[in-house]
Write an enzyme that holds these catalytic residues in place. Structure first.
Site, PDB file in Angstrom:
ATOM      1  N   ASP A  57       2.849   1.700   6.138  1.00 40.21           N
ATOM      2  CA  ASP A  57       1.635   1.400   5.388  1.00 40.21           C
ATOM      3  C   ASP A  57       0.399   1.679   6.241  1.00 40.21           C
ATOM      4  O   ASP A  57      -0.005   0.873   7.069  1.00 40.21           O
ATOM      5  CB  ASP A  57       1.640  -0.065   4.947  1.00 40.21           C
ATOM      6  CG  ASP A  57       0.490  -0.390   4.005  1.00 40.21           C
ATOM      7  OD1 ASP A  57      -0.447   0.429   3.886  1.00 40.21           O
ATOM      8  OD2 ASP A  57       0.536  -1.456   3.368  1.00 40.21           O
ATOM      9  N   HIS A  73      -6.091  -2.390   7.176  1.00 44.18           N
ATOM     10  CA  HIS A  73      -5.403  -3.101   8.247  1.00 44.18           C
ATOM     11  C   HIS A  73      -5.719  -2.555   9.642  1.00 44.18           C
ATOM     12  O   HIS A  73      -5.178  -3.053  10.634  1.00 44.18           O
ATOM     13  CB  HIS A  73      -3.894  -3.026   8.007  1.00 44.18           C
ATOM     14  CG  HIS A  73      -3.490  -3.449   6.635  1.00 44.18           C
ATOM     15  ND1 HIS A  73      -3.628  -4.733   6.175  1.00 44.18           N
ATOM     16  CD2 HIS A  73      -2.978  -2.736   5.593  1.00 44.18           C
ATOM     17  CE1 HIS A  73      -3.213  -4.808   4.915  1.00 44.18           C
ATOM     18  NE2 HIS A  73      -2.820  -3.606   4.543  1.00 44.18           N
ATOM     19  N   ILE A  97      -7.185  -7.047   8.112  1.00 40.45           N
ATOM     20  CA  ILE A  97      -6.225  -8.108   7.827  1.00 40.45           C
ATOM     21  C   ILE A  97      -4.804  -7.617   8.097  1.00 40.45           C
ATOM     22  O   ILE A  97      -4.540  -6.416   8.129  1.00 40.45           O
ATOM     23  CB  ILE A  97      -6.338  -8.589   6.368  1.00 40.45           C
ATOM     24  CG1 ILE A  97      -6.000  -7.457   5.380  1.00 40.45           C
ATOM     25  CG2 ILE A  97      -7.722  -9.158   6.090  1.00 40.45           C
ATOM     26  CD1 ILE A  97      -5.975  -7.884   3.918  1.00 40.45           C
ATOM     27  N   GLY A 113       0.341  -7.834   4.030  1.00 38.99           N
ATOM     28  CA  GLY A 113       1.094  -8.902   3.384  1.00 38.99           C
ATOM     29  C   GLY A 113       2.577  -8.772   3.634  1.00 38.99           C
ATOM     30  O   GLY A 113       3.286  -9.769   3.810  1.00 38.99           O
TER      31      GLY A 113
END
Length: 286
Positions: free
Chosen positions: A190, A195, A210, A213
């Protein structure tokens, strides 16, 4: 472009081919934080194949989430800036090998219309199979497309989330994350700049990049491994979690766990911000 319900429900992509080796297996384990203590033999078994005493390299069960990275039913034509992960539910049919050629069969399960100002929920499934066609894992993903509601589809019928016990947790553990953890985890597939790029994160409304998830999802699997599963990947039958808030790299994730027979319920939070990051978690061991 509004969702075309019939076309979305008909999306299917069978026989997608992938291959992985021990490098990808170890990178994933390292990406979810295993191996931080270079003397912890139990975690080293997931990130180090070069042991003086021969031992088999172990595969984290949730490696299934990246083993066929990019597999899916097809283009959904959603407003990608408004799409977030809602839930992951992986059923494990057998342990993953350290290296394998696999295929992925993907299809859309459900599309729910929450309303023009509330978005849509899309559930899709990917079945991973070995080179003999035998199922390895079934992955069900739920996407919340915040900008794609109001297309006239069904609004009822979504699966009910797992209910965690109301009693005090049987165990609570703290799992620290590294400041650079998102930069490592993104190498598993990803590459979303949310990120990794501070400027992109600010444009998206976050003060800094961040954590993925799905990295947090893997961290909760790691938490089950180190508590109730005795670091045995073959004991996992299912691992489910709903995403409620992001983790920032460097924060400590606290997992609260409840054990009822073979079912482990869990939730996770970042106490420093009083933020719940995972809700309605469930692992089935067997």
């Amino acid at each position: 472009m509004p969702i075309k319900y019939e076309e979305l429900m008909a999306l299917k992509n069978l026989g997608q081919k992938y291959a992985y080796g021990d490098r990808e297996v170890m990178l994933y384990a390292y990406g979810i934080g295993m191996g931080a203590d270079p003397m912890d033999e139990k975690e080293l078994a997931f990130v180090n194949e070069a042991a003086a005493s021969p031992r088999a390299l172990k595969v984290v069960p949730t490696f299934a989430s990246v083993a066929a990275w990019g597999a899916g039913p097809g283009e959904m034509n959603l407003n990608r800036l408004m799409v977030v992960d809602g839930e992951r539910d992986i059923t494990f049919h057998r342990p993953l090998a350290v290296a394998a050629d696999i295929t992925a069969d993907s299809s859309v399960l459900d599309v729910f219309d929450k309303g023009a100002d509330k978005g849509a929920v899309i559930r899709h499934q990917t079945v991973l199979r070995d080179d003999k066609g035998e199922p390895l894992a079934t992955l069900v993903a739920s996407r919340f497309a915040r900008g794609d509601g109001g297309f006239g589809g069904p609004s009822e019928g979504q699966p009910e989330p797992h209910k965690v016990p109301t009693r005090a947790p049987d165990r609570s553990i703290d799992i620290p994350t590294r400041p650079d953890q998102a930069l490592i985890y993104r190498l598993c597939g990803d590459r979303n700049p949310l990120h990794s790029d501070p400027e992109f994160a600010k444009r998206a409304g976050f003060p800094r990049p961040i954590l993925h998830g799905m990295c947090t999802y893997g961290i909760t699997c790691r938490g089950i491994l180190q508590t109730y599963a005795d670091y045995d990947p073959s004991s996992f039958r299912q691992h489910v979690a709903r995403f409620s808030s992001p983790v920032y790299p460097g924060e400590t994730v606290t997992m609260d766990l409840w054990k009822d027979g073979h079912v482990i319920s869990f939730e996770a939070s970042v106490k420093a911000r009083n933020a719940a990051v995972i809700k309605s978690g469930k692992t089935v061991l067997g």
